[in-house]
Design a protein around this motif. Structure first.
Motif, PDB file in Angstrom:
ATOM      1  N   THR A 104      39.418  16.003  42.823  1.00  0.00           N
ATOM      2  CA  THR A 104      39.135  17.172  43.654  1.00  0.00           C
ATOM      3  C   THR A 104      40.169  18.239  43.329  1.00  0.00           C
ATOM      4  N   GLN A 159      31.697  11.278  43.161  1.00  0.00           N
ATOM      5  CA  GLN A 159      32.105  11.323  44.577  1.00  0.00           C
ATOM      6  C   GLN A 159      32.590   9.959  45.058  1.00  0.00           C
ATOM      7  N   VAL A 175      34.607  14.987  50.003  1.00  0.00           N
ATOM      8  CA  VAL A 175      34.450  16.251  49.268  1.00  0.00           C
ATOM      9  C   VAL A 175      33.044  16.279  48.667  1.00  0.00           C
ATOM     10  N   LEU A 210      31.609  17.244  46.143  1.00  0.00           N
ATOM     11  CA  LEU A 210      32.079  17.758  44.852  1.00  0.00           C
ATOM     12  C   LEU A 210      30.948  18.380  44.023  1.00  0.00           C
ATOM     13  N   TYR A 211      31.283  19.447  43.368  1.00  0.00           N
ATOM     14  CA  TYR A 211      30.393  20.200  42.462  1.00  0.00           C
ATOM     15  C   TYR A 211      29.233  20.876  43.195  1.00  0.00           C
ATOM     16  N   GLN A 246      32.802  23.487  47.935  1.00  0.00           N
ATOM     17  CA  GLN A 246      31.936  23.729  46.776  1.00  0.00           C
ATOM     18  C   GLN A 246      30.455  23.613  47.149  1.00  0.00           C
TER      19      GLN A 246
END
Ligand SMILES: Cc1ncc(COP(=O)(O)O)c(C=O)c1O
Length: 371
Positions: A89, A115, A135, A137-138, A164
């Motif tokens: 992250t 993740q 998170v 993520l992406y 994000q």
């Protein structure tokens, strides 16, 4: 080398003229209002953003890292507590936990999504664990149910790092609405970004929101009364005005990101370039980033650079390899999958102003790559 125009990871100079004009108007109206910090534009944006996220309220703060720190502190998390999160992250995720006074604990990832892996998560549990910070993520929100169940089984707070994932959905609900609270960043390159720094906490819990708004402003409950020690982490009127304008464009820009991602998934064909798992539902991913894996990543990035295509790496150094936190607590079985992923991942341009021809150039360049 190439004479072709460079394809950048982000290019704000290509944004539509009507968006640029609307932003100029927004700045003018702030200047004319005479209000610069925590005024009506912030209040109005907070309402709009809460509505967009489908939550009770939002509290604008100075950046995404503060949003996490303030969110953790509003839940009473601090010294003596542990918060489990990912080593893959932005460093800010972990730094925010450290700044709250709590101890971060890193669980490994699932390499098909990058993740948090739920089995690794359970190995990180201790009597001190107070929260899981997931998170998205992406830009992808995975089914949050296993994380929610894990958290309720162990009496933990479920917190979302949505920096994000603006607008990412699961079963019609948006990122930030699944746990105790969600923390957003509006850093300029985010899917919804300011022209400076900005962030926000969203939540369905009125008391938490109230606590966050006290913490962001020196811990002040009423003028000159500071019952708790807070931060100076206020969103300013100009950023809020810009965010309100840009929010009108968010869905359109997200659609464009999804169209580009669909082309990458369908048209990239190279045995040396591995894709991450395709999202199970189109709305679950807002493609803040489009990440591929290659065992010979540096050759691939040079190959693309030679064809005028910029790439970045998210993230080249997993958190536990950062000098400042090298003793950080982690899954006792190690974080091997995050380490391998960090060595292989490469982010391709996917910003909404890319033209179809530019997307074709990226695809052709990847498909012509040979070890
Ligand atoms: C996943 C994640 N968390 C937190 C942050 C921190 O946000 P900011 O840069 O606004 O402090 C970022 C931004 O880089 C991020 O990508």
């Amino acid at each position: 080398m190439t004479d072709l125009k460079p394809i950048l990871m982000n290019d704000f100079t290509k944004e539509p003229e009507s968006l640029v004009e609307a932003q100029f108007e927004a700045i003018k109206s702030v200047l004319k209002s005479g209000y610069y910090i925590l005024g009506p534009k912030v209040q109005s944006f907070e309402k709009q953003w809460a509505t967009y996220c489908g939550v009770r309220g939002a509290v604008g703060v100075a950046n995404g890292m503060d949003a996490i720190e303030i969110g953790l502190r509003s839940l009473g998390i601090g010294p003596g507590d542990e918060v489990i999160t990912t080593p893959l992250t932005a460093f800010a995720t972990v730094l925010a936990i450290v700044r709250s006074g709590a101890q971060p604990v890193l669980a490994d990832i699932d390499p098909s999504t990058a993740q948090l892996d739920i089995e690794s998560l359970s190995r990180c549990l201790s009597p001190k664990t107070k929260a899981v910070l997931l998170v998205h993520l992406y830009g992808q929100i995975l089914d949050p149910a296993p994380f929610q169940q894990f958290c309720s089984a162990h009496n933990l707070f479920f917190i979302e790092d949505c920096a994000q994932a603006h607008g990412a959905e699961h079963n019609g609900l948006r990122a930030g609405s699944f746990g105790a609270l969600g923390a957003y960043s509006f850093y300029p390159t985010k899917n919804l970004g300011c022209i400076g720094d900005g962030g926000c906490i969203v939540s369905n819990h009125a008391e938490l929101l109230e606590h966050c708004s006290v913490l962001r402003n020196y811990g002040q409950t009423e003028r000159y009364h500071h019952p708790v020690l807070g931060l100076n982490s206020r969103l300013d009127e100009m950023q809020a005005a810009i965010l309100s304008v840009r929010l009108n464009w968010l869905d359109q820009f997200t659609d464009r990101r999804r169209t580009i991602a669909a082309r990458y998934f369908n048209e990239i064909e190279n045995p040396d370039v591995e894709m991450l798992r395709k999202p199970s539902h189109p709305k679950s991913h807002v493609f803040h980033l489009f990440v591929v894996k290659a065992s010979n990543r540096s050759d691939l990035s040079i190959h693309l650079k030679n064809r005028g295509i910029q790439t970045h790496i998210h993230y080249p150094i997993p958190v536990h390899h950062q000098h400042s936190v090298k003793e950080i607590k982690r899954d006792p079985k190690g974080l091997n999958r995050a380490e391998l992923f960090a060595n292989q991942c490469l982010s391709l341009p996917i910003h909404p102003q890319l033209t179809d021809d530019e997307v074709t150039r990226v695809i052709d360049a990847i498909n012509s790559f040979q070890r």
